[in-house]
Design a protein around this motif. Structure first.
Motif, PDB file in Angstrom:
ATOM      1  N   ILE A   9       0.876  -1.175   0.000  1.00  0.00           N
ATOM      2  CA  ILE A   9       0.000   0.000   0.000  1.00  0.00           C
ATOM      3  C   ILE A   9       0.904   1.214   0.000  1.00  0.00           C
ATOM      4  O   ILE A   9       1.854   1.290   0.792  1.00  0.00           O
ATOM      5  N   GLU A  10       0.612   2.142  -0.883  1.00  0.00           N
ATOM      6  CA  GLU A  10       1.409   3.373  -0.951  1.00  0.00           C
ATOM      7  C   GLU A  10       0.499   4.584  -0.831  1.00  0.00           C
ATOM      8  O   GLU A  10      -0.503   4.695  -1.531  1.00  0.00           O
ATOM      9  N   TRP A  11       0.858   5.482   0.084  1.00  0.00           N
ATOM     10  CA  TRP A  11       0.155   6.756   0.229  1.00  0.00           C
ATOM     11  C   TRP A  11       1.009   7.844  -0.421  1.00  0.00           C
ATOM     12  O   TRP A  11       2.186   7.994  -0.090  1.00  0.00           O
ATOM     13  N   SER A  36       3.079  10.836   2.919  1.00  0.00           N
ATOM     14  CA  SER A  36       3.604   9.896   1.932  1.00  0.00           C
ATOM     15  C   SER A  36       4.381   8.795   2.648  1.00  0.00           C
ATOM     16  O   SER A  36       5.234   9.079   3.494  1.00  0.00           O
ATOM     17  N   ALA A  37       4.071   7.553   2.318  1.00  0.00           N
ATOM     18  CA  ALA A  37       4.757   6.394   2.894  1.00  0.00           C
ATOM     19  C   ALA A  37       4.273   5.165   2.146  1.00  0.00           C
ATOM     20  O   ALA A  37       3.355   5.236   1.324  1.00  0.00           O
ATOM     21  N   SER A  38       4.873   4.024   2.432  1.00  0.00           N
ATOM     22  CA  SER A  38       4.402   2.773   1.838  1.00  0.00           C
ATOM     23  C   SER A  38       4.694   1.630   2.803  1.00  0.00           C
ATOM     24  O   SER A  38       5.670   1.667   3.555  1.00  0.00           O
ATOM     25  N   ARG A  50      -2.177  11.459  20.521  1.00  0.00           N
ATOM     26  CA  ARG A  50      -3.552  11.750  20.116  1.00  0.00           C
ATOM     27  C   ARG A  50      -3.560  12.968  19.202  1.00  0.00           C
ATOM     28  O   ARG A  50      -2.859  13.945  19.431  1.00  0.00           O
ATOM     29  N   GLY A  51      -4.369  12.890  18.160  1.00  0.00           N
ATOM     30  CA  GLY A  51      -4.441  13.995  17.209  1.00  0.00           C
ATOM     31  C   GLY A  51      -3.377  13.939  16.135  1.00  0.00           C
ATOM     32  O   GLY A  51      -3.278  14.857  15.310  1.00  0.00           O
ATOM     33  N   ALA A  52      -2.587  12.858  16.113  1.00  0.00           N
ATOM     34  CA  ALA A  52      -1.511  12.748  15.118  1.00  0.00           C
ATOM     35  C   ALA A  52      -2.041  12.437  13.730  1.00  0.00           C
ATOM     36  O   ALA A  52      -1.348  12.651  12.737  1.00  0.00           O
ATOM     37  N   GLY A  53      -3.277  11.889  13.648  1.00  0.00           N
ATOM     38  CA  GLY A  53      -3.852  11.556  12.347  1.00  0.00           C
ATOM     39  C   GLY A  53      -4.005  10.068  12.106  1.00  0.00           C
ATOM     40  O   GLY A  53      -4.302   9.640  10.990  1.00  0.00           O
ATOM     41  N   LYS A  54      -3.836   9.251  13.147  1.00  0.00           N
ATOM     42  CA  LYS A  54      -3.866   7.791  12.979  1.00  0.00           C
ATOM     43  C   LYS A  54      -5.236   7.308  12.481  1.00  0.00           C
ATOM     44  O   LYS A  54      -5.315   6.544  11.518  1.00  0.00           O
ATOM     45  N   SER A  55      -6.300   7.729  13.142  1.00  0.00           N
ATOM     46  CA  SER A  55      -7.640   7.286  12.742  1.00  0.00           C
ATOM     47  C   SER A  55      -7.997   7.809  11.357  1.00  0.00           C
ATOM     48  O   SER A  55      -8.640   7.108  10.571  1.00  0.00           O
ATOM     49  N   THR A  56      -7.594   9.033  11.051  1.00  0.00           N
ATOM     50  CA  THR A  56      -7.849   9.583   9.717  1.00  0.00           C
ATOM     51  C   THR A  56      -7.156   8.751   8.649  1.00  0.00           C
ATOM     52  O   THR A  56      -7.750   8.414   7.623  1.00  0.00           O
ATOM     53  N   LEU A  57      -5.905   8.386   8.903  1.00  0.00           N
ATOM     54  CA  LEU A  57      -5.161   7.562   7.953  1.00  0.00           C
ATOM     55  C   LEU A  57      -5.850   6.224   7.734  1.00  0.00           C
ATOM     56  O   LEU A  57      -5.990   5.760   6.595  1.00  0.00           O
ATOM     57  N   GLY A 231       0.083  14.642  11.430  1.00  0.00           N
ATOM     58  CA  GLY A 231      -0.419  14.273  10.111  1.00  0.00           C
ATOM     59  C   GLY A 231       0.632  13.855   9.108  1.00  0.00           C
ATOM     60  O   GLY A 231       0.345  13.737   7.915  1.00  0.00           O
ATOM     61  N   ALA A 232       1.864  13.618   9.557  1.00  0.00           N
ATOM     62  CA  ALA A 232       2.938  13.230   8.637  1.00  0.00           C
ATOM     63  C   ALA A 232       3.701  12.038   9.204  1.00  0.00           C
ATOM     64  O   ALA A 232       3.740  11.817  10.416  1.00  0.00           O
ATOM     65  N   CYS A 233       4.312  11.270   8.317  1.00  0.00           N
ATOM     66  CA  CYS A 233       5.104  10.108   8.725  1.00  0.00           C
ATOM     67  C   CYS A 233       6.495  10.574   9.134  1.00  0.00           C
ATOM     68  O   CYS A 233       7.256  11.078   8.314  1.00  0.00           O
TER      69      CYS A 233
END
Length: 270
Positions: A9-11, A36-38, A50-57, A231-233
């Protein structure tokens, strides 16, 4: 990367911004920002505050939410498909449906509203997607996840560990290629935790499992670790290599070290 791997999987530059009104003003909250990551076959555990964006991702990867920009590319042995705003309009519904059937998703939800029983819910889902012998498959999943005693219980009455075990059973009903779990041990009982560990231990070699969690004991099952911040890797790599850099050699110690470094970096002034 794609030339040497059969599944990934690539974002690519995925962005999701939430806008909401507060005190007669519009505010913005960053879910993902140019992410961006894979990841490849195996178990990838996503860590972050919390709030890092995990659930959104995870919601975007599970095709439950569209990104504002960027795309998610799913590559299997047989095909490559994108999930993006543009691709939704360009693809045929059956193509998107085919991709969705490859995804098993466990969301972080407190309850379900359906009056359908556990047995009927699993059976109808298996039947809907053309699973061979749907009755047998739904029974197998009830037995595997300790739900036989709740087969006639309406979904809306499920709570705690039983609800979580139902969500896990449902997510695996169709033998997913991509298994996406959002805080799977939160609210999960001891039986469920044991069954989840067993499921992860017998993970098929060609499955991609992505787990967002704050449970450091669960995180030890990872083949790969991803650190998400704002929100970033921030970091992504093999667990054994990342944890080798801390004396305890554990995921918890590595994560704590990364948090300390992050705080030192954010407080640095020039």
């Amino acid at each position: 990367m794609g030339k040497t791997m059969t599944m990934w999987i690539e974002w690519s530059h995925v962005t999701k911004i939430y806008e909401f009104e507060t005190e007669n003003k519009w505010a913005r909250n960053i879910g993902l920002l140019d992410f961006s990551a894979s990841v490849q076959s195996g178990i990838t555990v996503i860590l972050g505050p919390r709030g890092a964006g995990k659930s959104t991702l995870l919601k975007i990867t599970a095709m439950m939410m569209l990104p504002d920009d960027g795309r998610v590319t799913f590559h299997t042995h047989h095909q490559t498909m994108d999930w993006s705003t543009g691709n939704v309009h360009a693809s045929r519904p059956e193509q998107l449906g085919e991709l969705r059937r490859k995804i098993g998703y466990v969301p972080l939800v407190p309850r379900l509203d359906q009056e359908m029983t556990v047995e009927l819910a699993l059976f109808h889902l298996a039947q809907l997607y053309g699973t061979p012998d749907p009755r047998k498959r739904s029974c197998e999943m009830m037995i595997r996840w300790g739900l036989a005693g709740y087969r006639q219980t309406p979904l809306m009455k499920l709570r705690g560990g039983v609800l979580k075990r139902f969500l896990l059973a449902q997510s695996l009903l169709l033998h997913p290629t991509f298994w996406i779990l959002d805080e799977p041990t939160r609210g999960l009982d001891l039986l469920g935790k044991q069954l989840l560990r067993e499921e992860l231990q017998r993970q098929p070699k060609d499955r991609i499992t992505i787990i967002a969690t704050h449970d450091m004991q669960l995180a030890e099952c990872a083949d790969y670790l991803m650190l998400l911040e704002s929100g970033a890797c921030r970091r992504l790599g093999k667990k054994k290599l990342l944890t080798a850099g801390v004396s305890e050699g554990t995921v918890a110690a590595w994560y704590q070290a990364m948090q300390v470094f992050s705080k030192e970096k954010s407080s640095f002034k020039v």
